[in-house]
Design an enzyme around this catalytic site. Structure first.
Site, short mmCIF file in Angstrom:
data_model
loop_
_atom_site.label_atom_id
_atom_site.label_comp_id
_atom_site.label_asym_id
_atom_site.label_seq_id
_atom_site.Cartn_x
_atom_site.Cartn_y
_atom_site.Cartn_z
CB VAL A 281 29.05 120.16 -2.84
CG1 VAL A 281 29.49 119.37 -3.79
CG2 VAL A 281 29.10 121.83 -3.07
CD GLU A 282 28.41 125.53 -0.41
OE1 GLU A 282 27.97 126.02 0.74
OE2 GLU A 282 28.70 125.98 -1.61
CG MET A 283 22.87 123.99 3.32
SD MET A 283 22.67 125.57 3.81
CE MET A 283 21.06 125.67 4.74
CG HIS B 139 23.15 116.64 0.49
ND1 HIS B 139 22.13 116.72 1.36
CD2 HIS B 139 22.93 115.80 -0.37
CE1 HIS B 139 21.33 115.90 1.07
NE2 HIS B 139 21.70 115.05 0.02
#
Lengths: 365, 365
Positions: A136-138, A94
């Site tokens: 930091v991901e979805m 993200h």
């Protein structure tokens, strides 16, 4: 002349049977340490894999509406076209943020004793909840995900069918269970090594057999064993000699963050080596792109052995035989959003500058 | 009682045949304006679609190594799980940049007279080269792409097979041709509207037929006609009344940028309406999420007609019948990178701040 020929033939026969004995011995030894990938989907404890559940899981695995931005899905970092990972040092998530650890392959992950590099998730359904929520991901939330799924009649119906008898089937737990059920189908049987284990000693060539022998004799199989050649237990990275800080940066103490035990500093899960030839770059930092180099580093850091060029090559050749039959996965057809479906997060021109994304929790892989 | 019944029956028969006549008339009129999607892959001028070429194109379509970052592929913005687009206002590309225009669906795009919102690419192979190189999209270069493909033996072999007789088959032109060949297979036949056109007048219900009638009578079909109900010609957005600047921002003058002709200011390609129910949000800005609202805006801006609620609903119901059978696409199995494969662009912590990405050319959709 006739006599000479038959001597040659007799010698060849002798050599042949000698080789056969050695090969069979190697195969027996290997079967004491490793197990073949089964050709059928394994049972998942507490979450029976039904077709309905796995099909729903496939949809969720590919649905970017499970992310805040609407562009990231499980498949973004665990790409089924590329060995089940993203082939990057660490993933991009993200807001174009860089993740802290290399993305592990989802293939055969159902056979691991625990998930993530530090093993902090005991199963795939626990794991699945992590990246969906990681900033930091979805960068989504369970509420956001359930808001999307409940707004879409086809999803509601599919949850009902996949989880029969549940009054409210659309739950975050069931999202995770469906994804786990799909992931349990992502196994790669019939590698040449599996064929060897199962009795076809000619499935490996001489160099590959030598590599297998070395893999067991030098001690690699002490940590990398079982069905996944790893994924079963935790070991310090740098048992004998700690690698450089580019490969093992001091900021990531691995399992220590989970157990808070001093002896777990720089301890990581032994990487499962199935399909390792497809999942460069290597190690939790993804700093090593070359499989030969990774093998050599393991020799010095874990075994205290400077492997020769030939030994490295043989072990690497053996590792290439661990690439199995990849799952053939059809892209799901995702149902359209409705007027009630929450829309993706409005794109701030540079969301990292505004700190919008980083405010969220940022668990690591 | 018997007599009463037979009178009813006779009336019903009469009404039935009257309806039948009307329906058949409607079907005839519709066939003068629209064409069904063929059930077979259409021929592509100058680029015969072979299985080998389309299979290679499928690999390239899904391969994120065609982007500078290694995470974006054609499928990122033209997601085959979601109606062939990304269901975002405008796409997110390299460095988390926001693209300038809404991503058009790749489905049935082979039937469009030209590609992009301003029609600046005459065919799909010309189009395919755009996003790969656009700084806000995949941000690659032809050299980078060919460097990746030439470093991978399986790709080399597949290009040879797909383009037989060419001394050096791995070219950027052939990359684009293979992608075009795959995209030509992405057609969606057998929608209910196609079934209606082909003779089954019961494929549409009364409201949908009324919508079709209105679609033709009010003038929608003046621009949205042919096999794709659009995609054939260019028209000013706001023929009668220009919509607000949120929907039609003054900064994007559409086809004017291509032709430099004053009369082409705010001129765009009439959007193809196939599968429109799957491809919200709408317009080149993607600012309208609701199909009913999009229909109403078209009424005022293009036709100068304030459509009634019932008329909007009927036209929208008709538009829903344009969703065809979606292509079932198997994820390709991409060959692994080699030691020679150029690695993805090192991820600058915040590549936008450094301006690394934006320095590149930034063509629009």
């Amino acid at each position: 002349m006739k006599r000479a020929l038959s001597t040659v033939a007799a010698l060849a026969l002798l050599a042949g049977s000698a080789w056969a004995a050695t090969d069979d011995d190697l195969r027996k030894r290997a079967n004491e340490t490793f197990k073949p990938i089964p050709s059928m989907v394994p049972a998942v404890q507490g979450n029976p894999v039904t077709r309905e559940k796995a099909d729903l899981g496939r949809m969720l695995f590919f649905d970017p509406r499970l992310s805040a931005s609407g562009i990231l899905s499980c498949n973004s970092c665990h790409n089924l076209a590329m060995g089940g990972d993203d082939n990057l040092e660490t993933s991009i998530g993200h807001g174009w943020q860089k993740g802290p650890r290399n993305s592990p392959t989802v293939l055969n992950s159902v056979f691991n004793a625990a998930q993530f590099w530090d093993g902090r998730a005991q199963d795939l359904r626990t794991q699945a909840k992590g990246p969906i929520q990681a900033g930091v991901e979805m960068a989504a939330t369970p509420e956001m995900v359930l808001g999307v799924l409940k707004s879409i009649p086809e999803y509601q119906q599919r949850f009902k069918t996949a989880f029969p008898g549940e009054a409210d089937a659309v739950t975050f737990d069931n999202v995770a269970k469906a994804i786990e059920a799909f992931e349990a189908t992502l196994i790669t049987p019939a590698s040449r090594f599996d064929q060897f284990l199962e009795g076809n000693v000619n499935a490996l060539n001489a160099q590959e057999k030598e590599g297998l022998r070395l893999f067991m004799d030098t001690g690699c199989s002490g940590c990398h064993n079982g069905v996944n050649l790893g994924g079963q237990d935790y070991f310090p990275f740098g048992v004998v000699e700690r690698p450089g800080s580019d490969i093992l940066p001091p900021g990531d103490k691995g399992r220590f963050a989970v157990t808070k035990t001093a002896s777990d500093e720089y301890v990581f899960r032994a990487v499962p080596l199935r399909n390792v030839a497809l999942t460069a770059p290597y190690f939790h930092t993804g700093k090593v792109w070359d499989l030969e180099q990774a093998v050599a580093i393991m020799g010095t850091s874990q075994l205290g052995k400077e492997l020769s060029r030939d030994e490295v090559n043989a072990i690497t050749a053996f590792l290439h035989t661990l690439s199995g039959e990849q799952p053939r996965v059809e892209m799901p057809l995702l149902p359209a959003s409705t007027a009630q479906t929450p829309r993706p997060e409005p794109l701030v021109k540079n969301s990292m500058e505004k700190g919008a994304a980083v405010e969220r929790a940022t668990p690591v892989r």
